[in-house]
Write a protein that holds these residues in place. Structure first.
Motif, PDB file in Angstrom:
ATOM      1  N   ALA A 191       6.030  -5.448  -9.544  1.00 22.81           N
ATOM      2  CA  ALA A 191       4.995  -5.727  -8.549  1.00 22.81           C
ATOM      3  C   ALA A 191       5.538  -5.598  -7.130  1.00 22.81           C
ATOM      4  N   ASN A 192       4.771  -4.908  -6.275  1.00 27.06           N
ATOM      5  CA  ASN A 192       5.113  -4.850  -4.859  1.00 27.06           C
ATOM      6  C   ASN A 192       4.345  -5.932  -4.106  1.00 27.06           C
ATOM      7  N   ALA A 193       4.490  -5.935  -2.783  1.00 29.17           N
ATOM      8  CA  ALA A 193       3.839  -6.973  -1.975  1.00 29.17           C
ATOM      9  C   ALA A 193       2.321  -6.936  -2.125  1.00 29.17           C
ATOM     10  N   GLU A 194       1.757  -5.723  -2.235  1.00 28.70           N
ATOM     11  CA  GLU A 194       0.304  -5.577  -2.359  1.00 28.70           C
ATOM     12  C   GLU A 194      -0.206  -6.256  -3.633  1.00 28.70           C
ATOM     13  N   ILE A 195       0.489  -6.033  -4.734  1.00 28.36           N
ATOM     14  CA  ILE A 195       0.057  -6.596  -6.018  1.00 28.36           C
ATOM     15  C   ILE A 195       0.250  -8.107  -6.032  1.00 28.36           C
ATOM     16  N   LEU A 196       1.382  -8.577  -5.522  1.00 32.21           N
ATOM     17  CA  LEU A 196       1.634 -10.024  -5.502  1.00 32.21           C
ATOM     18  C   LEU A 196       0.617 -10.743  -4.629  1.00 32.21           C
ATOM     19  N   GLN A 197       0.199 -10.120  -3.523  1.00 31.39           N
ATOM     20  CA  GLN A 197      -0.781 -10.757  -2.652  1.00 31.39           C
ATOM     21  C   GLN A 197      -2.141 -10.852  -3.321  1.00 31.39           C
ATOM     22  N   ALA A 198      -2.435  -9.914  -4.245  1.00 35.01           N
ATOM     23  CA  ALA A 198      -3.731  -9.891  -4.908  1.00 35.01           C
ATOM     24  C   ALA A 198      -3.957 -11.103  -5.795  1.00 35.01           C
ATOM     25  N   THR A 199      -2.907 -11.869  -6.100  1.00 29.01           N
ATOM     26  CA  THR A 199      -3.079 -13.063  -6.933  1.00 29.01           C
ATOM     27  C   THR A 199      -3.720 -14.211  -6.166  1.00 29.01           C
ATOM     28  N   TYR A 200      -3.645 -14.204  -4.836  1.00 23.14           N
ATOM     29  CA  TYR A 200      -4.136 -15.293  -3.977  1.00 23.14           C
ATOM     30  C   TYR A 200      -3.411 -16.610  -4.263  1.00 23.14           C
ATOM     31  N   LEU A 201      -2.260 -16.555  -4.930  1.00 18.87           N
ATOM     32  CA  LEU A 201      -1.541 -17.768  -5.313  1.00 18.87           C
ATOM     33  C   LEU A 201      -0.240 -17.949  -4.546  1.00 18.87           C
ATOM     34  N   LEU A 202       0.185 -16.922  -3.803  1.00 19.49           N
ATOM     35  CA  LEU A 202       1.473 -16.965  -3.127  1.00 19.49           C
ATOM     36  C   LEU A 202       1.303 -16.867  -1.622  1.00 19.49           C
ATOM     37  N   LYS A 203       2.126 -17.626  -0.906  1.00 19.64           N
ATOM     38  CA  LYS A 203       2.166 -17.533   0.543  1.00 19.64           C
ATOM     39  C   LYS A 203       2.964 -16.286   0.940  1.00 19.64           C
ATOM     40  N   PRO A 204       2.726 -15.751   2.151  1.00 19.84           N
ATOM     41  CA  PRO A 204       3.478 -14.559   2.587  1.00 19.84           C
ATOM     42  C   PRO A 204       4.987 -14.738   2.521  1.00 19.84           C
ATOM     43  N   TYR A 205       5.492 -15.926   2.910  1.00 16.67           N
ATOM     44  CA  TYR A 205       6.944 -16.117   2.886  1.00 16.67           C
ATOM     45  C   TYR A 205       7.471 -16.155   1.455  1.00 16.67           C
ATOM     46  N   GLN A 206       6.655 -16.604   0.500  1.00 18.62           N
ATOM     47  CA  GLN A 206       7.078 -16.616  -0.897  1.00 18.62           C
ATOM     48  C   GLN A 206       7.142 -15.192  -1.455  1.00 18.62           C
ATOM     49  N   ILE A 207       6.170 -14.352  -1.082  1.00 17.62           N
ATOM     50  CA  ILE A 207       6.185 -12.956  -1.522  1.00 17.62           C
ATOM     51  C   ILE A 207       7.418 -12.250  -0.991  1.00 17.62           C
ATOM     52  N   GLU A 208       7.706 -12.450   0.290  1.00 18.25           N
ATOM     53  CA  GLU A 208       8.883 -11.824   0.891  1.00 18.25           C
ATOM     54  C   GLU A 208      10.157 -12.291   0.212  1.00 18.25           C
ATOM     55  N   SER A 209      10.229 -13.564  -0.153  1.00 19.12           N
ATOM     56  CA  SER A 209      11.426 -14.106  -0.812  1.00 19.12           C
ATOM     57  C   SER A 209      11.603 -13.508  -2.200  1.00 19.12           C
ATOM     58  N   ILE A 210      10.519 -13.320  -2.941  1.00 22.13           N
ATOM     59  CA  ILE A 210      10.612 -12.715  -4.268  1.00 22.13           C
ATOM     60  C   ILE A 210      11.126 -11.278  -4.172  1.00 22.13           C
ATOM     61  N   LEU A 211      10.601 -10.517  -3.229  1.00 24.78           N
ATOM     62  CA  LEU A 211      11.016  -9.124  -3.074  1.00 24.78           C
ATOM     63  C   LEU A 211      12.480  -9.035  -2.646  1.00 24.78           C
ATOM     64  N   ASN A 212      12.901  -9.900  -1.732  1.00 25.35           N
ATOM     65  CA  ASN A 212      14.297  -9.881  -1.289  1.00 25.35           C
ATOM     66  C   ASN A 212      15.241 -10.273  -2.422  1.00 25.35           C
ATOM     67  N   TYR A 213      14.857 -11.259  -3.208  1.00 33.45           N
ATOM     68  CA  TYR A 213      15.696 -11.701  -4.324  1.00 33.45           C
ATOM     69  C   TYR A 213      15.853 -10.586  -5.357  1.00 33.45           C
ATOM     70  N   ARG A 214      14.761  -9.920  -5.665  1.00 33.59           N
ATOM     71  CA  ARG A 214      14.816  -8.844  -6.662  1.00 33.59           C
ATOM     72  C   ARG A 214      15.662  -7.678  -6.167  1.00 33.59           C
ATOM     73  N   GLN A 215      15.573  -7.390  -4.861  1.00 30.95           N
ATOM     74  CA  GLN A 215      16.376  -6.305  -4.296  1.00 30.95           C
ATOM     75  C   GLN A 215      17.863  -6.652  -4.316  1.00 30.95           C
ATOM     76  N   GLN A 216      18.196  -7.918  -4.110  1.00 29.41           N
ATOM     77  CA  GLN A 216      19.594  -8.329  -4.045  1.00 29.41           C
ATOM     78  C   GLN A 216      20.227  -8.466  -5.425  1.00 29.41           C
ATOM     79  N   PHE A 217      19.473  -9.047  -6.400  1.00 29.72           N
ATOM     80  CA  PHE A 217      20.066  -9.366  -7.701  1.00 29.72           C
ATOM     81  C   PHE A 217      19.561  -8.505  -8.854  1.00 29.72           C
ATOM     82  N   GLY A 218      18.553  -7.652  -8.580  1.00 32.13           N
ATOM     83  CA  GLY A 218      18.040  -6.806  -9.642  1.00 32.13           C
ATOM     84  C   GLY A 218      16.869  -7.462 -10.376  1.00 32.13           C
ATOM     85  N   PRO A 219      16.413  -6.855 -11.482  1.00 34.88           N
ATOM     86  CA  PRO A 219      15.255  -7.361 -12.209  1.00 34.88           C
ATOM     87  C   PRO A 219      15.452  -8.795 -12.704  1.00 34.88           C
TER      88      PRO A 219
END
Length: 690
Positions: free
Chosen positions: A58-86
């Motif tokens: 999931a990218n930022a667009e898909i994660l935002q479509a859930t309406y369950l995550l704040k913008p800073y939480q979406i950014e944190s998930i993407l950064n974590y996945r980029q740093q540590f992998g799947p």
């Protein structure tokens, strides 16, 4: 080494509790003030949540479509996945400081763990038993007091025979669905409304059930990401051209719901008989960054033909309105069934790379008869003719904790529509949203569902500000303010007008078992003082001011017992007249092995219909209910769910409203002689594979 130890500690998957749809709907839906049918909104959202998101793709667009995550939480998930992998486990989300255990449990029903593109080593028919959803559903609904429409017809003094419903008072609904996430989906829906006949009569376009719907979709077939045949909807950009039949906005969730997401082609599974395409929808992925979607549709629509004898004034064979109710109970309603054909051709081209996505939309809609609405003071710039085209461009861009978005569209008339905004987290405790829209009075778009104060995005300008504050861990404050203008006349306001709306909700959650909140909302719009409907009168406007208040307390007494107490009130002021409304309700929910029981009792007292109050009600599976409370009386219902067998579940609901201020309920052919209305719902769900 430390990372390896951390992820291997997540040995089990997160227990996925049942989705609390009632809490979700009340949080993200717009505040109810109209008798709208929200079934289409519910159906689209439910589809999104029945197709878990792959947290590793999931990218930022898909994660935002859930309406369950704040913008800073979406950014944190993407950064974590980029740093540590799947992610190796959903529990690994807890390693992100911005995602707590409570967030994880709330997200778990909507997430799945993937490792890239789906692999289907089995042949198609062998994969059918692996479907995520595979069920057959039957629902019966009925009002037991006899309505006037079901009584024998009478004859007036002039010899005219009164109109009556031709069918019985039973509503029948059948649905079948087979779906495997990211692989395939097949389903059909059959429905007969109360008062409609189950009859085979091709001359009136009636063949058994009144409404049929089906779809067959295949996903990830080579570069074809989606091929859907049958009934479907589409959502791209901010909904100015393709809106997928649903719109969120000014509800208690004041930040995330103002932005739409491009979820693409979705199968249509609701029973509403308007607002969907029927034909082919397909999405082709050219490369990692570019994909295209084509739409070809031809569907019959209900329309009321003109009855003019003067061909010089009105074009022969034109229609004056589209019947969106889908009801065909009387000869007059049957005369509108399938009176026109709508042909639609559409294209979407989308580019997506890292933090940016954008696209182009085009949709051409053609009718086989011209549309000539009955002239009214407010509809002089409404659509007329037999064809309309829309084109738009849109973008989405996320930078750190901020998401910018927008769409600009134009219709054949030359009218334009623009919507643009930004949502973001200024810090962990503060999230905000800003949205601007400007819709011309002659902007016409039949499948749009963009953010707006009106039911259609035209003749409106406005700016919305939303804020969410978490100053202390147990407290949350949601605020929004919306200012809007209507440059041209509109229904019940025969002069340019403006208005505003603000909402404030303060939530306190001292522990996992107790939640309470208080909410106040005020809205002001201008309305005709003289409302006779005669255009030659000089109309004057006066502000109609509406204030609604709500206090709510939820308490989980045990793992089996839950209670909810709520008090609602309203105050309406218009042209120096004031009216008030009051509603108090008590819920209780009990889980006992195979049984689940939900009960409610409500007391209400309103001075008039303007002071009405709305309250969401639990109902049988995939059935939506937000009744309006007007007048004085008591309403109660009991909903029972029983698990007969792992594959077989029964639902039964009985609801009764007793009025103390009237001797008949409703009006017209819906009139009930007496002060009671009793409704039942019965539903059987059989899982085909388990």
């Amino acid at each position: 080494m430390s990372y390896f130890l951390m992820v291997t500690s997540f040995a089990q998957e997160v227990p996925k509790k049942e989705i609390d749809l009632e809490d979700f709907i009340e949080r993200v839906f717009p505040i109810q003030e109209q008798d709208l049918d929200y079934e289409a909104i519910y159906e689209v959202l439910f589809q999104l949540y029945q197709n878990p998101i792959d947290i590793n793709e999931a990218n930022a667009e898909i994660l935002q479509a859930t309406y369950l995550l704040k913008p800073y939480q979406i950014e944190s998930i993407l950064n974590y996945r980029q740093q540590f992998g799947p992610f190796l486990s959903l529990y690994e989300l807890q390693a992100i400081p911005e995602i707590g255990l409570e967030d994880l449990l709330r997200l778990a029903p909507f997430l799945q763990l993937g490792k890239g593109k789906s692999e289907n080593p089995k042949d198609f028919f062998s994969r059918i038993p692996d479907a995520n959803q595979a069920y057959l559903l039957f629902r019966h609904r009925r009002t037991w007091e006899r309505r006037r429409g079901f009584t024998p017809a009478d004859t007036s003094s002039s010899g005219r025979v009164s109109s009556r419903y031709l069918g019985d008072p039973n509503e029948i609904y059948i649905r079948m669905r087979l779906q495997k996430t990211r692989d395939f989906s097949f389903g059909f829906t059959l429905e007969k409304d109360a008062g409609e006949q189950f009859v085979w009569d091709r001359s009136t376009n009636r063949i058994g059930f009144n409404f049929y719907s089906f779809h067959l979709a295949k996903y990830n077939l080579g570069k074809w990401k989606n091929i859907t045949l049958g009934d479907f909807q589409a959502a791209f950009g901010q909904g100015l051209v393709f809106g997928a039949g649903f719109i969120l906005g000014k509800g208690a969730e004041t930040v995330s719901t103002v932005r739409r997401s491009s979820v693409g082609i979705l199968p249509y599974t609701a029973a509403l008989e308007f607002g969907f395409f029927r034909g082919l929808g397909a999405t082709y992925q050219f490369n990692r960054d570019v994909k295209a979607t084509i739409i070809a549709s031809r569907v019959p629509r209900d329309g009321r033909l003109q009855n003019s004898l003067d061909s010089l004034l009105e074009e022969s064979g034109s229609f004056s309105s589209i019947n969106q109710s889908g009801l065909h109970r009387t000869n007059s309603e049957i005369a509108t069934k399938n009176q026109l054909k709508e042909t639609s051709l559409g294209v979407n081209l989308e580019y997506s790379r890292k933090s940016f996505s954008g696209g182009l939309n085009f949709l051409s809609v053609n009718f086989d008869r011209p549309w000539q609405p009955t002239p009214r003071p407010y509809n002089q710039f409404d659509f007329k003719g037999d064809q309309n085209q829309n084109a738009s461009t849109y973008f989405n861009y996320n930078w750190k904790n901020f998401f910018a978005f927008g769409e600009a569209a134009i219709s054949t008339s030359g009218g334009t529509g623009i919507v643009a905004g930004i949502i973001g987290s200024l810090r962990k405790e503060v999230s905000m949203s800003i949205l601007y829209r400007n819709y011309d009075r002659d902007f016409h778009s039949f499948y749009s569902n963009a953010f707006s104060e009106s039911t259609r995005p035209n003749n409106e300008r406005g700016i919305y500000l939303g804020l969410e504050l978490n100053p202390i861990k147990k407290w949350k404050l949601n605020l929004h303010y919306d200012f809007f203008k209507f440059p041209w006349l509109r229904f019940r306001a025969y002069a340019p007008s403006n208005g505003y709306e603000w909402l404030s909700r303060l939530t306190f959650r001292p522990g996992k078992t107790l939640t309470t909140f208080i909410q106040i909302r005020q809205e002001q719009k201008e309305r005709n003082i003289s409302d006779t409907g005669e255009s030659q009168l000089g109309y004057q406007l006066a502000p109609l001011n509406r204030i609604n208040g709500l206090w709510n307390l939820d308490k989980q007494l045990s793992t089996r017992l839950f209670i909810r107490s709520r008090i609602m009130w309203s105050k309406i002021k218009f042209n120096e007249n004031e009216s008030y409304g009051f509603l108090i309700l008590q819920d209780i929910k009990l889980h006992m092995d195979r049984w689940r029981l939900t009960g409610r009792i409500s007391l209400f007292d309103t001075d008039d219909y303007d002071a009405r109050l709305y309250a969401f009600e639990s109902n049988v599976l995939w059935t939506f209910s937000i009744p309006a409370f007007s007048g004085r009386g008591i309403r109660y219902y009991l909903l029972a769910q029983y698990q007969v067998h792992p594959r077989l579940t029964l639902y039964m609901r009985i609801a009764r409203t007793s009025f103390s201020d009237r001797k008949e309920v409703s009006s017209g052919l819906q009139t009930i002689q007496g002060n009671n209305q009793t409704d039942t719902h019965f539903l059987v769900k059989y899982d085909l594979f388990k």
